[in-house]
Write an enzyme that holds these catalytic residues in place. Structure first.
Site, mmCIF file in Angstrom:
data_model
loop_
_atom_site.group_PDB
_atom_site.id
_atom_site.type_symbol
_atom_site.label_atom_id
_atom_site.label_comp_id
_atom_site.label_asym_id
_atom_site.label_seq_id
_atom_site.Cartn_x
_atom_site.Cartn_y
_atom_site.Cartn_z
ATOM 1 N N HIS A 164 0.825 -1.220 0.000
ATOM 2 C CA HIS A 164 0.000 0.000 0.000
ATOM 3 C C HIS A 164 0.858 1.270 0.000
ATOM 4 O O HIS A 164 0.460 2.307 0.552
ATOM 5 C CB HIS A 164 -0.959 0.011 1.201
ATOM 6 C CG HIS A 164 -1.767 -1.238 1.332
ATOM 7 N ND1 HIS A 164 -2.875 -1.496 0.562
ATOM 8 C CD2 HIS A 164 -1.599 -2.326 2.124
ATOM 9 C CE1 HIS A 164 -3.381 -2.670 0.892
ATOM 10 N NE2 HIS A 164 -2.610 -3.218 1.822
ATOM 11 N N SER B 200 16.970 20.308 -16.785
ATOM 12 C CA SER B 200 15.921 21.296 -16.995
ATOM 13 C C SER B 200 16.474 22.476 -17.786
ATOM 14 O O SER B 200 17.652 22.807 -17.678
ATOM 15 C CB SER B 200 15.390 21.785 -15.645
ATOM 16 O OG SER B 200 14.588 22.934 -15.793
ATOM 17 N N GLU C 129 10.914 7.769 -17.585
ATOM 18 C CA GLU C 129 9.561 8.270 -17.836
ATOM 19 C C GLU C 129 9.062 7.862 -19.213
ATOM 20 O O GLU C 129 7.873 7.549 -19.398
ATOM 21 C CB GLU C 129 9.536 9.791 -17.682
ATOM 22 C CG GLU C 129 9.683 10.250 -16.241
ATOM 23 C CD GLU C 129 9.917 11.743 -16.098
ATOM 24 O OE1 GLU C 129 9.769 12.260 -14.985
ATOM 25 O OE2 GLU C 129 10.262 12.404 -17.110
#
Length: 338
Positions: free
Chosen positions: A158, A279, A292
């Protein structure tokens, strides 16, 4: 080269927009070499069956080998007025060696069993390549698991701390999962590696062909026995994409874990510079873009599988032109995995 030979029986010139709409050339480049190899095997078999003379066989094979060299050197550009690669290759041979020999190239064969053969040949190569990738990945995971067999980490249920475990234990879990994916690939390969050639348009041919001989020449384990099944079923493509989708879901889960663990909130790992991005505005950032995209491109494979399922779900038994679209989804799924 201009238009091909398959529209010769029609009195009116084809509508250019319709020809472009019908053409599968963009997806057919993937099967170009397979189509040549399949055609060569088919014609060798025709010669052995005394359907084709030795002289005609030599001329056909020489022309096909010439075309293969041109393709490998990047000289082949197929115009959209050809419906498919099969029409282009047959037209090339006829124009190269003449209709007397070249016109016999397609004897006892339909484009229906021909394209089914080509897809299975390309799919064989793809499954082997993906399988090799799984082996390399599991080997790397095993090495890391050995290095970190005593590296403690929390195990989660969980998304909450559950028990203390080791990173080695975690990595070995994915070794087992990936090896099951490899077993599925191996099992699927055995079903893919059956030749549909000789099934004709749907009910075989009266020409005295030898299906087992062409299957043997092309490295198949046997043939798809039922001719209706051979040209109209897409279960091996669906099965292959299902296995690839399952594999990608595994890789996506790994990627998600590593993305989370590389965040400053977790700081379990630091991604190597070679697999990270930065970035454009925030110099402190080290972004897990490679991971990703693994996670993101999983959706492409799921989409490819759903695309094929939606194509075949409402088709009547037999060959339908809808099946032409299967190649597009199949190639997209394979490319996303590789």
């Amino acid at each position: 080269m201009g238009k091909g030979i398959y529209r010769a029986r029609l009195g009116k010139a084809p509508n250019k927009k319709i020809v472009k709409f019908l053409s599968s050339i963009e997806d057919d480049y993937r099967i170009f070499e397979a189509d040549i190899e399949g055609t060569e095997a088919h014609n060798i078999m025709l010669y052995e069956q005394q359907v084709l003379s030795r002289r005609d066989l030599v001329r056909i094979l020489s022309s096909l080998e010439k075309l293969k060299r041109e393709y490998e050197s990047g000289k082949v550009k197929i115009k959209p007025e050809y419906e498919d690669v099969h029409e282009f290759i047959e037209t090339y041979v006829i124009r190269d060696v003449g209709i007397e020999a070249g016109g016999k190239l397609h004897t006892g064969r339909s484009r229906n069993d021909q394209v089914a053969l080509d897809i299975r040949m390309v799919l064989r190569w793809a499954l082997i390549e993906v399988g090799e990738g799984i082996l390399h990945l599991t080997y790397s995971l095993l090495k890391k698991a050995e290095e970190h067999k005593e590296t403690l980490m929390p195990l989660y249920t969980h998304t909450q701390h559950a028990q203390v475990g080791t990173l080695g234990h975690y990595l070995l879990a994915y070794v087992d999962i990936l090896l099951r994916d490899l077993e599925r690939l191996d099992s699927c390969y055995r079903r893919v590696n059956l030749s549909p050639l000789g099934a004709g348009p749907i009910g075989g041919t009266s020409i005295p062909i030898d299906r087992m001989r062409t299957a043997s020449l092309l490295g198949f384990d046997g043939v798809v026995e039922n001719t209706i099944d051979a040209v109209s079923s897409k279960d091996v493509e669906i099965e292959s994409l299902s296995i690839l989708a399952n594999l990608m879901s595994t890789l996506s889960r790994i990627a998600e874990d590593l993305i989370l663990w590389s965040s400053s909130e977790f700081s379990f790992i630091e991604l190597a510079d070679e697999y990270s991005s930065t970035s454009s505005i925030m110099p402190q950032k080290k972004n897990p873009c490679t991971l990703e995209l693994v996670r993101g491109r999983t959706g492409r494979v799921f989409g490819a599988l759903n695309g094929v399922l939606n194509i075949v779900k409402g088709l009547t038994t037999g060959y339908n032109r809808d099946l032409q679209e299967v190649k597009h989804h199949l190639w997209a799924g394979i490319d996303a995995v590789k």
